[in-house]
Write a protein that holds these residues in place. Structure first.
Motif, PDB file in Angstrom:
ATOM      1  N   PRO A  47       0.841  -1.211   0.000  1.00  0.00           N
ATOM      2  CA  PRO A  47       0.000   0.000   0.000  1.00  0.00           C
ATOM      3  C   PRO A  47       0.868   1.250   0.000  1.00  0.00           C
ATOM      4  O   PRO A  47       1.961   1.273   0.556  1.00  0.00           O
ATOM      5  CB  PRO A  47      -0.806  -0.118   1.295  1.00  0.00           C
ATOM      6  CG  PRO A  47      -0.118  -1.148   2.121  1.00  0.00           C
ATOM      7  CD  PRO A  47       0.716  -1.997   1.208  1.00  0.00           C
ATOM      8  N   LYS A  48       0.354   2.276  -0.670  1.00  0.00           N
ATOM      9  CA  LYS A  48       1.082   3.548  -0.713  1.00  0.00           C
ATOM     10  C   LYS A  48       1.034   4.200   0.657  1.00  0.00           C
ATOM     11  O   LYS A  48      -0.009   4.173   1.327  1.00  0.00           O
ATOM     12  CB  LYS A  48       0.457   4.483  -1.740  1.00  0.00           C
ATOM     13  CG  LYS A  48       0.640   4.026  -3.160  1.00  0.00           C
ATOM     14  CD  LYS A  48       0.025   5.025  -4.124  1.00  0.00           C
ATOM     15  CE  LYS A  48       0.183   4.557  -5.555  1.00  0.00           C
ATOM     16  NZ  LYS A  48      -0.409   5.497  -6.501  1.00  0.00           N
ATOM     17  N   PRO A  49       2.126   4.836   1.067  1.00  0.00           N
ATOM     18  CA  PRO A  49       2.077   5.550   2.351  1.00  0.00           C
ATOM     19  C   PRO A  49       1.171   6.765   2.229  1.00  0.00           C
ATOM     20  O   PRO A  49       0.960   7.278   1.130  1.00  0.00           O
ATOM     21  CB  PRO A  49       3.538   5.957   2.591  1.00  0.00           C
ATOM     22  CG  PRO A  49       4.175   5.922   1.246  1.00  0.00           C
ATOM     23  CD  PRO A  49       3.414   4.911   0.428  1.00  0.00           C
ATOM     24  N   SER A  93       3.861  18.195   2.850  1.00  0.00           N
ATOM     25  CA  SER A  93       5.151  18.548   2.255  1.00  0.00           C
ATOM     26  C   SER A  93       5.327  17.944   0.852  1.00  0.00           C
ATOM     27  O   SER A  93       6.140  18.428   0.075  1.00  0.00           O
ATOM     28  CB  SER A  93       6.304  18.102   3.161  1.00  0.00           C
ATOM     29  OG  SER A  93       6.305  16.690   3.284  1.00  0.00           O
ATOM     30  N   GLN A  94       4.551  16.919   0.522  1.00  0.00           N
ATOM     31  CA  GLN A  94       4.636  16.302  -0.803  1.00  0.00           C
ATOM     32  C   GLN A  94       3.766  17.012  -1.836  1.00  0.00           C
ATOM     33  O   GLN A  94       3.886  16.744  -3.028  1.00  0.00           O
ATOM     34  CB  GLN A  94       4.201  14.832  -0.729  1.00  0.00           C
ATOM     35  CG  GLN A  94       5.122  13.973   0.111  1.00  0.00           C
ATOM     36  CD  GLN A  94       4.514  12.617   0.366  1.00  0.00           C
ATOM     37  OE1 GLN A  94       3.452  12.504   0.962  1.00  0.00           O
ATOM     38  NE2 GLN A  94       5.185  11.587  -0.113  1.00  0.00           N
TER      39      GLN A  94
END
Length: 194
Positions: free
Chosen positions: A174-176, A181-182
């Motif tokens: 799974p994607k974090p 900040s991203q």
């Protein structure tokens, strides 16, 4: 133009863009909407109907063409009308829908270049709008390739590798969760605005 009472809109971008709770990567810019391939009925839905209604799958079970029991000329007309809108930059449909449009479109076929095959999209078509004038942070997509897209490049979507891909040996991780900040600096400005 299609003879429908109206359109039913599925997922849209959030009012100011940003990540979607449903994971739609393409709906984060404020320029995307999914239009159901189900005509609006001649009445207003109840709240419960709006929450429980499902869009109509217009693609046959073998994924090779549209389902003739469901597909109507009005489907072509609604997609054509959307594609002819100057503000619409791209329309994504299931490859079987693109195949039907290529076969059935008469006269001016220039609008077909905007209609591109994409995985899924058998219940709806996806509209990507062009960037609004004056929005310097917004970048339009590359121009569509020349031609109507009804050539041999469409065959790829009906290959065995696309229709019946091998199952992964290991499930994807799974994607974090995404953090502020991203995100682009403009997102921070929206969050801090009063």
């Amino acid at each position: 133009e299609a003879g429908w009472n109206g359109i039913l809109v599925g997922d849209m971008s959030q009012p100011r863009g940003g990540p979607m709770l449903t994971g739609h990567a393409s709906h984060q810019l404020g320029l995307d909407a999914d239009i159901w391939l189900t005509p609006m009925p001649g009445r207003t839905f109840s709240r419960r109907e709006r929450e429980e209604l499902s869009a109509t799958n217009v693609v046959a079970s073998d994924w090779l063409d549209v389902d003739p029991a469901v597909w109507r000329p009005n489907h072509l007309a609604i997609i054509r009308a959307a594609a002819k809108e100057p503000a619409v930059q791209r329309i994504f449909v299931n490859a079987a829908i693109k195949k039907a449009l290529c076969r059935e479109a008469q006269g001016d076929r220039g609008w077909l270049s905007k209609v591109r095959p994409m995985y899924g999209h058998n219940y709806h078509f996806h509209i990507r709008l062009a960037c609004p004038r004056g929005e310097e942070a917004c970048a339009d997509q590359d121009p569509v390739p020349a031609g109507d897209g009804c050539d041999a490049s469409l065959d790829y979507w009906f290959s065995d590798a696309v229709l019946h891909p091998p199952k992964p040996k290991h499930p994807p991780k799974p994607k974090p969760p995404m953090t502020l900040s991203q995100l682009p600096a403009e997102c921070r400005q929206v969050l801090l605005a009063k």
